[in-house]
Design an enzyme around this catalytic site. Structure first.
Site, PDB file in Angstrom:
ATOM      1  N   HIS A  79       0.853  -1.191   0.000  1.00 58.05           N
ATOM      2  CA  HIS A  79       0.000   0.000   0.000  1.00 58.05           C
ATOM      3  C   HIS A  79       0.889   1.241   0.000  1.00 58.05           C
ATOM      4  O   HIS A  79       1.709   1.422   0.893  1.00 58.05           O
ATOM      5  CB  HIS A  79      -0.923   0.017   1.228  1.00 58.05           C
ATOM      6  CG  HIS A  79      -2.093  -0.911   1.087  1.00 58.05           C
ATOM      7  ND1 HIS A  79      -3.313  -0.661   1.680  1.00 58.05           N
ATOM      8  CD2 HIS A  79      -2.245  -2.067   0.413  1.00 58.05           C
ATOM      9  CE1 HIS A  79      -4.164  -1.631   1.370  1.00 58.05           C
ATOM     10  NE2 HIS A  79      -3.532  -2.509   0.615  1.00 58.05           N
ATOM     11  N   TYR A 208      -9.095   6.006   6.977  1.00 55.94           N
ATOM     12  CA  TYR A 208      -9.237   6.382   8.386  1.00 55.94           C
ATOM     13  C   TYR A 208     -10.201   7.558   8.416  1.00 55.94           C
ATOM     14  O   TYR A 208      -9.875   8.640   7.932  1.00 55.94           O
ATOM     15  CB  TYR A 208      -7.899   6.818   8.976  1.00 55.94           C
ATOM     16  CG  TYR A 208      -6.901   5.695   9.223  1.00 55.94           C
ATOM     17  CD1 TYR A 208      -6.114   5.184   8.197  1.00 55.94           C
ATOM     18  CD2 TYR A 208      -6.748   5.158  10.502  1.00 55.94           C
ATOM     19  CE1 TYR A 208      -5.197   4.163   8.436  1.00 55.94           C
ATOM     20  CE2 TYR A 208      -5.820   4.143  10.746  1.00 55.94           C
ATOM     21  CZ  TYR A 208      -5.053   3.649   9.712  1.00 55.94           C
ATOM     22  OH  TYR A 208      -4.151   2.646   9.948  1.00 55.94           O
ATOM     23  N   PRO A 300      -4.670   0.749  18.906  1.00 57.67           N
ATOM     24  CA  PRO A 300      -4.467   0.169  17.572  1.00 57.67           C
ATOM     25  C   PRO A 300      -4.353   1.174  16.422  1.00 57.67           C
ATOM     26  O   PRO A 300      -3.842   0.821  15.362  1.00 57.67           O
ATOM     27  CB  PRO A 300      -5.699  -0.715  17.373  1.00 57.67           C
ATOM     28  CG  PRO A 300      -6.733  -0.149  18.276  1.00 57.67           C
ATOM     29  CD  PRO A 300      -6.000   0.423  19.447  1.00 57.67           C
ATOM     30  N   LYS A 304       0.773   0.144  15.129  1.00 52.05           N
ATOM     31  CA  LYS A 304       2.189   0.140  15.519  1.00 52.05           C
ATOM     32  C   LYS A 304       2.595  -1.058  16.378  1.00 52.05           C
ATOM     33  O   LYS A 304       3.792  -1.346  16.516  1.00 52.05           O
ATOM     34  CB  LYS A 304       2.533   1.437  16.267  1.00 52.05           C
ATOM     35  CG  LYS A 304       2.709   2.632  15.356  1.00 52.05           C
ATOM     36  CD  LYS A 304       4.060   2.603  14.663  1.00 52.05           C
ATOM     37  CE  LYS A 304       4.221   3.608  13.554  1.00 52.05           C
ATOM     38  NZ  LYS A 304       4.111   3.058  12.204  1.00 52.05           N
ATOM     39  N   TYR A 392       3.924   6.633   9.814  1.00 52.03           N
ATOM     40  CA  TYR A 392       3.082   5.481   9.488  1.00 52.03           C
ATOM     41  C   TYR A 392       3.903   4.368   8.836  1.00 52.03           C
ATOM     42  O   TYR A 392       3.737   3.187   9.148  1.00 52.03           O
ATOM     43  CB  TYR A 392       1.946   5.918   8.554  1.00 52.03           C
ATOM     44  CG  TYR A 392       0.819   4.907   8.435  1.00 52.03           C
ATOM     45  CD1 TYR A 392      -0.357   5.057   9.169  1.00 52.03           C
ATOM     46  CD2 TYR A 392       0.926   3.804   7.590  1.00 52.03           C
ATOM     47  CE1 TYR A 392      -1.383   4.131   9.071  1.00 52.03           C
ATOM     48  CE2 TYR A 392      -0.100   2.878   7.484  1.00 52.03           C
ATOM     49  CZ  TYR A 392      -1.248   3.049   8.225  1.00 52.03           C
ATOM     50  OH  TYR A 392      -2.263   2.129   8.132  1.00 52.03           O
TER      51      TYR A 392
HETATM   52  C1  DHB Z   1      -5.617  -2.628  10.667  1.00 58.60           C
HETATM   53  C2  DHB Z   1      -5.568  -2.367  12.014  1.00 58.60           C
HETATM   54  C3  DHB Z   1      -5.124  -1.146  12.462  1.00 58.60           C
HETATM   55  O1  DHB Z   1      -5.055  -0.875  13.780  1.00 58.60           O
HETATM   56  C4  DHB Z   1      -4.745  -0.168  11.582  1.00 58.60           C
HETATM   57  O2  DHB Z   1      -4.336   1.038  12.043  1.00 58.60           O
HETATM   58  C5  DHB Z   1      -4.791  -0.434  10.231  1.00 58.60           C
HETATM   59  C6  DHB Z   1      -5.231  -1.668   9.782  1.00 58.60           C
HETATM   60  C7  DHB Z   1      -6.105  -3.944  10.163  1.00 58.60           C
HETATM   61  O3  DHB Z   1      -6.382  -4.812  10.978  1.00 58.60           O
HETATM   62  O4  DHB Z   1      -6.227  -4.106   8.946  1.00 58.60           O
END
Ligand code: DHB
Length: 398
Positions: A79, A208, A300, A304, A392
């Site tokens: 990505h 997001y 989450p 990270k 990121y």
């Molecule tokens: C996923 C989980 C995340 O916490 C994130 O920031 C991006 C993707 C996932 O499970 O695809």
């Protein structure tokens, strides 16, 4: 009385056979450093635990260049950016153009599968489904791990070093006297409602989304399975939600003038993920070293957790390798400080992404509008977008 334990001698004893423990075991083995991993869960239980799915470029290189597997490249998806969506409008953050790096969508349980297969392939000593694990003599030259193996035998591992890679409820961390460690901790007033659904992709990259109804994340797994999350109350009962209610809630969080419409399908997993930020300092006690979630937990947002665990493992492996090849403990002595530098950067990034994208249900209009101002200041500036892109995709330094 119990029979005397069976004594096994190794150099590095690793508690925890998740990605951090297995990655360390693999790297040590490539340098000829004998090690044993003990894990209380079964291979099957770990394989079926769904966690995040984004790997930084450094994590991908670690898996491929150290000879674990190329499956992240062949089966994962590269990505080159994400969308930040607010006010119903998407703004692409083009990682490749901004910082020349990318991330890979590749689920954490597949990282585990690859690592476990590599340890099996290379005759690594990994013992799943052990019970009654304890660590002792941590401040001596022979720290030990005691456990009962899957055949019911009591085993005592005599090590030079013990590594606690046993996750956020770490037994190893708790073996450090409370007076010798400091816990830095915050809780958040929200959680994620996560789903896995059998549906086509709703978008080619991750979205997001900040919305008046709260955060949503549109992620993917493959052509036919998708992963999505939305901000929920930590005490929400996930099982009580109907599929229609879940889809309606996700949809209203991405609604906008571009008419983005989520592709719906049957939901085969729905769960609440609680948030917290935690750091244990230091990450060492005598000859015990903590790595990954055992030493720190991030919320989450930004994915990270696993990446940070692998970054710890890189630093710890280099320190152990240096000790065994030169006899110098300088890098081991610097492990906690070196690892914690990246940990705090990731804590900041995860906290920042979380606070910017989520909305407390009781938030004032000021709070809501301020967050939109922050999002706008990120997406409308090359420097803002580059700051997000660098964090990121993973800092290449420190
Ligand atoms: C996923 C989980 C995340 O916490 C994130 O920031 C991006 C993707 C996932 O499970 O695809």
């Amino acid at each position: 009385m119990d029979a005397a334990p069976h004594i096994v001698r190794t150099r590095v004893g690793i508690v925890g056979g998740g990605p951090a423990g297995l990655m360390l075991s693999h790297l040590l083995a490539t340098s000829g450093i004998d090690n044993v991993v003990v894990e209380k869960r079964s291979h099957e239980a770990i394989e079926n635990t769904h966690r995040a799915g984004i790997l930084e470029h450094g994590s991908v290189r670690m898996l491929t260049e150290s000879g674990v597997s190329n499956r992240v490249i062949t089966d994962g998806d590269k990505h080159d950016g994400i969308d930040l969506r607010f006010g119903g409008v998407s703004h692409r953050i083009d990682f490749d153009a901004l910082v020349g790096e990318s991330v890979w969508l590749y689920p954490q349980n597949q990282v585990f599968v690859d690592l476990a297969a590599a340890r099996r392939r290379d005759d690594g000593d990994v013992r799943f489904s052990v019970t009654d694990t304890e660590v002792l003599d941590l401040t001596t030259d022979t720290p030990k791990i005691r456990f009962t193996d899957v055949q019911g035998r009591r085993v005592e591992l005599h090590c030079d070093f013990v590594v606690g890679a046993d996750g956020s409820s770490s037994m190893c961390r708790r073996a450090i006297p409370a007076t010798l460690r400091q816990g830095h901790f915050i809780e958040y007033p929200f959680a994620w409602f996560g789903i896995l659904t059998e549906a086509p992709r709703s978008a080619p990259e991750l979205i997001y989304a900040n919305s008046p109804h709260g955060f949503a994340l549109i992620s993917q797994r493959n052509e036919t399975v998708q992963r999505m999350y939305f901000q929920a109350d930590p005490n929400e009962d996930a099982a009580a939600w109907s599929e229609e209610r879940i889809w309606d809630e996700l949809q209203r969080r991405v609604d906008g003038p571009d008419g983005l419409e989520l592709k719906r399908g049957p939901i085969f997993e729905q769960m609440i993920l609680k948030f917290r930020s935690y750091v244990c300092e230091p990450l060492r006690h005598g000859n015990l070293f903590l790595a990954g979630d055992a030493g720190h937990t991030v919320p989450p947002t930004g994915a990270k957790g696993l990446n940070l665990a692998l970054a710890d493992v890189r630093v710890l492996f280099e320190a152990l390798d240096s000790f065994y090849s030169t006899g110098s403990s300088t890098l081991l002595d610097g492990y906690s400080e070196t690892a914690l530098k990246r940990v705090w950067k990731a804590q900041n990034f995860s906290y920042w992404m979380t606070s910017m994208l989520h909305t407390r249900s009781e938030a004032s209009s000021f709070e809501r509008k301020r967050a939109l101002g922050e999002l706008d200041s990120v997406v409308s500036s090359t420097y803002g977008r580059a700051y997000l892109a660098e964090a990121y995709t993973g800092w290449s330094h420190g």
